[in-house]
Design a protein around this motif. Structure first.
Motif, PDB file in Angstrom:
ATOM      1  N   HIS A 163       1.534  -0.233   9.489  1.00  0.00           N
ATOM      2  CA  HIS A 163       0.607  -0.107   8.381  1.00  0.00           C
ATOM      3  C   HIS A 163      -0.750   0.306   8.895  1.00  0.00           C
ATOM      4  CE1 HIS A 163       3.288  -1.956   5.368  1.00  0.00           C
ATOM      5  NE2 HIS A 163       3.729  -2.646   6.393  1.00  0.00           N
ATOM      6  N   ASN A 164      -1.406   1.187   8.150  1.00  0.00           N
ATOM      7  CA  ASN A 164      -2.747   1.564   8.546  1.00  0.00           C
ATOM      8  C   ASN A 164      -3.746   0.682   7.827  1.00  0.00           C
ATOM      9  OD1 ASN A 164      -3.025   2.599   5.948  1.00  0.00           O
ATOM     10  ND2 ASN A 164      -2.307   4.625   6.566  1.00  0.00           N
ATOM     11  N   ASP A 209       6.023   5.790   4.459  1.00  0.00           N
ATOM     12  CA  ASP A 209       6.190   6.088   3.045  1.00  0.00           C
ATOM     13  C   ASP A 209       6.186   7.593   2.825  1.00  0.00           C
ATOM     14  OD1 ASP A 209       6.252   3.452   2.428  1.00  0.00           O
ATOM     15  OD2 ASP A 209       4.174   3.325   1.747  1.00  0.00           O
ATOM     16  N   PRO A 259      -4.966   6.562  11.502  1.00  0.00           N
ATOM     17  CA  PRO A 259      -4.709   6.535  10.056  1.00  0.00           C
ATOM     18  C   PRO A 259      -6.006   6.365   9.276  1.00  0.00           C
ATOM     19  CG  PRO A 259      -3.309   4.977  11.232  1.00  0.00           C
ATOM     20  CD  PRO A 259      -4.346   5.426  12.193  1.00  0.00           C
ATOM     21  N   ALA A 298      -1.624   1.892   3.450  1.00  0.00           N
ATOM     22  CA  ALA A 298      -0.553   2.863   3.254  1.00  0.00           C
ATOM     23  C   ALA A 298       0.410   2.781   4.418  1.00  0.00           C
ATOM     24  CB  ALA A 298      -1.129   4.281   3.156  1.00  0.00           C
ATOM     25  N   ASN A 299       1.694   2.744   4.122  1.00  0.00           N
ATOM     26  CA  ASN A 299       2.712   2.669   5.159  1.00  0.00           C
ATOM     27  C   ASN A 299       2.983   4.071   5.669  1.00  0.00           C
ATOM     28  OD1 ASN A 299       5.182   2.533   6.558  1.00  0.00           O
ATOM     29  ND2 ASN A 299       5.766   0.701   5.420  1.00  0.00           N
ATOM     30  N   VAL A 300       2.862   4.303   6.972  1.00  0.00           N
ATOM     31  CA  VAL A 300       3.041   5.645   7.505  1.00  0.00           C
ATOM     32  C   VAL A 300       4.475   6.120   7.394  1.00  0.00           C
ATOM     33  CG1 VAL A 300       1.111   5.507   9.094  1.00  0.00           C
ATOM     34  CG2 VAL A 300       3.365   4.767   9.840  1.00  0.00           C
ATOM     35  N   MET A 354      -3.792   9.582   1.486  1.00  0.00           N
ATOM     36  CA  MET A 354      -2.631  10.451   1.517  1.00  0.00           C
ATOM     37  C   MET A 354      -3.109  11.894   1.603  1.00  0.00           C
ATOM     38  SD  MET A 354      -0.171   8.220   1.327  1.00  0.00           S
ATOM     39  CE  MET A 354       1.343   9.090   0.879  1.00  0.00           C
ATOM     40  N   TYR A 402       1.918  12.703   2.141  1.00  0.00           N
ATOM     41  CA  TYR A 402       2.231  11.880   3.300  1.00  0.00           C
ATOM     42  C   TYR A 402       0.994  11.068   3.677  1.00  0.00           C
ATOM     43  CZ  TYR A 402       6.542  14.483   4.238  1.00  0.00           C
ATOM     44  OH  TYR A 402       7.799  15.030   4.153  1.00  0.00           O
ATOM     45  N   PRO A 403       1.170   9.960   4.404  1.00  0.00           N
ATOM     46  CA  PRO A 403       0.012   9.220   4.906  1.00  0.00           C
ATOM     47  C   PRO A 403      -0.840  10.114   5.808  1.00  0.00           C
ATOM     48  CG  PRO A 403       1.984   7.883   5.064  1.00  0.00           C
ATOM     49  CD  PRO A 403       2.437   9.261   4.698  1.00  0.00           C
ATOM     50  N   GLU A 404      -2.141  10.058   5.620  1.00  0.00           N
ATOM     51  CA  GLU A 404      -3.054  10.924   6.357  1.00  0.00           C
ATOM     52  C   GLU A 404      -3.539  10.272   7.648  1.00  0.00           C
ATOM     53  OE1 GLU A 404      -6.770  13.376   4.727  1.00  0.00           O
ATOM     54  OE2 GLU A 404      -7.296  11.292   5.221  1.00  0.00           O
TER      55      GLU A 404
END
Length: 254
Positions: free
Chosen positions: A34-35, A43, A79, A39-41, A83, A97-99
């Motif tokens: 998790h960042n 996801d 992170p 947000a879960n990387v 997103m 996507y996670p940024e």
């Protein structure tokens, strides 16, 4: 599919190091990371399950873009909790996507000449967040592209960058855990100040995404980051947990 496998290997100059993948473990779940923003990387959009193999890129828009570019092949990332939209279906739609944020050296004419190369990078103008051409939206922006260079400024822990020469060259390693990032064909901002004497750019990139818009499939990936870390700093493997720019396991493209 053969073309995609070849491109994936060349994107980060890893063509000399193809690692063996355990097909039985390709769908093994990766430990959640998790960042800071929650947000879960891992996801990704629900319309593409993780076990689904990426569709081949039919019109990726691969071409040479002349001029300076950022080369993120040896960079780690952080992170942001946000997103980022990524082109899929050859630029016809996007997926979030996670940024992550990555600091990457800018390849100049001097660096290109030292490598015996033209000053140009390989782009996928329908990939990343490019808009179908090499044009940047403003002078302070620059694209993160690829070229098979070995001598260019390398990210390190202390100092943050070292000059790329015969003593500090691109090296590769395999990560068996962590989450990789993809910065190919993404927009960056030129940093106003030098980073330890190196011209750099700050790039916003997706984590857990392969170069053609699909989610990565497993936990093994190839990196160039961390090659300048000392043994006391954990060596190159220390970069595996820092969202390094990477090439995912090519077994997913068979």
């Amino acid at each position: 599919m053969k073309l995609i496998r070849i491109l994936l290997l060349s994107l980060l100059a890893f063509s000399s190091h193809i690692y063996a993948a355990d097909v039985k473990d390709r769908d093994a779940s990766r430990a959640d990371v998790h960042n800071d923003g929650g947000a879960n990387v891992n996801d990704v959009a629900t319309d593409t399950p993780k076990h689904q193999k990426p569709e081949p890129a039919r019109n990726s828009g691969i071409q040479q873009c002349k001029g300076e570019f950022a080369l993120c092949a040896s960079s780690t990332c952080k992170p942001t909790g946000r997103m980022i939209k990524v082109n899929i279906a050859d630029g016809k739609s996007t997926k979030e996507y996670p940024e992550v944020i990555c600091k990457c050296p800018i390849i100049t004419a001097e660096i290109a000449n030292a490598n015996g190369a033209d000053l140009s990078g390989i782009a996928g103008v329908n990939q990343g967040n490019m808009k179908g051409s090499c044009a940047v939206p403003s002078p302070d922006k620059i694209w993160s592209l690829f070229a098979p260079l070995t001598n260019y400024p390398q990210e390190s822990a202390t100092p943050p960058f070292v000059k790329g020469d015969s003593q500090n060259t691109f090296k590769q390693a395999v990560c068996s855990s962590g989450v990789g990032s993809n910065c190919w064909s993404f927009l960056c901002t030129r940093d106003k100040a030098l980073t330890n004497g190196t011209r750099t750019a700050t790039c916003a990139c997706p984590a857990g995404e392969n170069p053609f818009g699909a989610p990565t499939q497993n936990s093994q990936f190839l990196i160039g980051a961390g090659s300048q870390y000392t043994a006391a700093q954990g060596g190159q493997q220390a970069a595996c947990s820092q969202y390094p720019v990477s090439v995912p396991n090519i077994a997913d493209y068979k």
